[in-house]
Design an enzyme around this catalytic site. Structure first.
Site, short mmCIF file in Angstrom:
data_model
loop_
_atom_site.label_atom_id
_atom_site.label_comp_id
_atom_site.label_asym_id
_atom_site.label_seq_id
_atom_site.Cartn_x
_atom_site.Cartn_y
_atom_site.Cartn_z
N ASP A 21 -16.08 -1.13 8.77
CA ASP A 21 -16.90 -1.48 7.62
C ASP A 21 -18.35 -1.69 8.05
OD1 ASP A 21 -14.74 -1.49 5.87
OD2 ASP A 21 -14.42 -3.66 6.01
N GLY A 43 -10.26 -2.75 6.98
CA GLY A 43 -8.92 -2.28 6.64
C GLY A 43 -8.01 -3.47 6.43
N ARG A 176 -5.90 0.77 -4.76
CA ARG A 176 -7.16 1.51 -4.79
C ARG A 176 -6.91 2.87 -5.45
NH1 ARG A 176 -8.93 -2.84 -3.85
NH2 ARG A 176 -10.01 -3.57 -1.97
N ALA A 195 10.14 -3.60 -4.68
CA ALA A 195 11.52 -4.05 -4.84
C ALA A 195 12.21 -4.29 -3.50
CB ALA A 195 12.31 -3.03 -5.67
N GLU A 206 -5.22 -6.64 -10.81
CA GLU A 206 -4.32 -5.51 -10.62
C GLU A 206 -3.14 -5.52 -11.59
OE1 GLU A 206 -4.16 -4.53 -5.92
OE2 GLU A 206 -3.41 -6.50 -6.48
N SER A 234 -2.68 -13.98 -7.32
CA SER A 234 -3.90 -14.65 -6.89
C SER A 234 -4.93 -14.58 -8.02
CB SER A 234 -4.44 -14.02 -5.60
OG SER A 234 -4.69 -12.65 -5.77
N GLY A 263 -12.10 -9.25 1.88
CA GLY A 263 -11.11 -9.82 2.79
C GLY A 263 -10.51 -11.13 2.34
N ALA A 264 -10.87 -11.61 1.15
CA ALA A 264 -10.31 -12.88 0.69
C ALA A 264 -8.79 -12.80 0.57
CB ALA A 264 -10.92 -13.27 -0.65
N GLY A 265 -8.29 -11.71 -0.02
CA GLY A 265 -6.85 -11.55 -0.15
C GLY A 265 -6.15 -11.42 1.19
N ASP A 266 -6.82 -10.80 2.16
CA ASP A 266 -6.25 -10.66 3.49
C ASP A 266 -6.17 -12.02 4.18
OD1 ASP A 266 -6.36 -7.94 2.91
OD2 ASP A 266 -8.36 -7.75 3.81
N ALA A 307 -12.73 -17.09 4.04
CA ALA A 307 -13.10 -15.71 4.35
C ALA A 307 -14.31 -15.25 3.56
CB ALA A 307 -11.92 -14.79 4.08
#
Length: 324
Positions: A21, A43, A176, A195, A206, A234, A263-266, A307
């Site tokens: 990045d 990533g 994405r 599943a 999402e 989230s 990167g917050a979700g990561d 983050a």
């Protein structure tokens, strides 16, 4: 998680993209006006692997990088962070993926990708060291590698290995649409994959695309109906909502001064794993009570929020001694 997994060499193996990045030195500036960029590891699965390592877990990554200087940078950064790179291969011809990130004044971000295709998108089943997955207690992945072949088959193969090995499996779809030649079939394929997961985190932006649902609690129920044991939605700065056999509820967010939300979700997933894994080793995920689950989500909220306090997906991810 099987009892045999408790003596394994790694805590969590992450599967998927590792790219570079480039962030502008200043936020709120359109990319066309940016003169200087700073290079960062990127990533989503790679970010999670770094977050896990900083929180004291033994993490690994399965991916492909290019036979170029950026690929060397990624491998070196992962090793410096303490991430096991046994599963990081090198593609003979494809280059390492590069992304330019524009960051708005409130920390919102947009991406310009240079992946046509990049090495990580060409990860094939033959490139996956299936023994790496069997070495871990947990397996984490996203949906980006499902967007095209051969990475789609590699993802499904690794997921099957994880299930067979008795790993606890988590997914943050991080959907994405632009990565898919035809995004129309994507939601159905992603739901089919979810599943097979024990833990799923979906961000509130999402829900419509992946589940056709806007209501937070209804979305968590829909994930549970797919077979997910712990479903999490989230909610950005507002925190998250979780639902599991042991209980459900909202967990408020952790307040910070936001610089960059990349990167917050990561970070959230790294924090969640750090708190859940010791509990799951002691008792099955389905048997964890509401208090334990809420505590894990609160910790995940904290790591995800931290983050956001610096530019770059992993720059501000804390180390274990820096958080409580």
């Amino acid at each position: 998680m099987s009892s045999e997994s408790r003596a394994r060499e790694l805590d969590v193996v992450c599967f998927g993209e590792a790219i570079v990045d480039f962030f502008p030195e200043r936020t709120g500036v359109p990319l066309a006006q940016v003169e200087t960029f700073r290079r960062h590891l990127g990533g989503a699965p790679a970010n999670v692997a770094v977050g896990l390592a900083r929180l004291g877990l033994r993490s690994g990554l399965v991916t492909l990088v290019g036979a170029d200087e950026f690929g060397r940078f990624i491998r070196d950064e992962l090793q410096r962070e303490g991430v096991d790179v046994t599963g990081v291969g090198t593609h003979r011809t494809a280059r390492t993926g590069v992304t330019f990130v524009a960051v708005g004044p409130a920390g919102e971000r947009s991406f310009t990708f240079y992946r046509h295709p990049s090495a990580d998108m060409l990860l094939a089943p033959v490139d996956v060291d299936h023994g790496v997955v069997a070495r871990a207690d947990g397996f984490h992945f996203g949906s980006s590698t499902l967007a095209r072949e051969p990475a789609r088959s590699a993802t499904l193969s690794a997921l099957a290995d994880a299930r067979e090995a008795g790993c606890l499996v988590s997914c943050d779809p991080n959907f994405r649409p632009h990565l898919w030649a035809d995004p129309g079939p994507a939601p159905a394929l992603i739901r089919q994959t979810l599943a097979d997961c024990d833990v799923v985190k979906v961000s509130d932006d999402e829900l419509t695309a992946l589940l056709g649902i806007t209501d937070t609690e209804a979305a968590a129920r829909a994930l549970r109906e797919l077979g997910v044991t712990l479903a999490i939605v989230s909610l950005g700065a507002r925190g998250c909502y979780f639902e599991a056999p042991g209980g459900s509820g909202y967990v408020p967010g952790h307040k910070v001064q936001v610089v960059d939300t990349t990167g917050a979700g990561d970070g959230f997933m790294a924090g969640l794993w750090a708190r859940l894994l010791p509990q799951v080793r002691a008792s099955a995920l389905a048997k964890l009570d509401r208090e334990v689950l809420a505590s894990a989500c609160a910790y995940a909220n904290q790591i995800g929020a931290l983050a956001c306090t610096k530019l770059g997906a992993t720059t501000a991810l804390p180390r274990k001694h820096e958080v409580s």
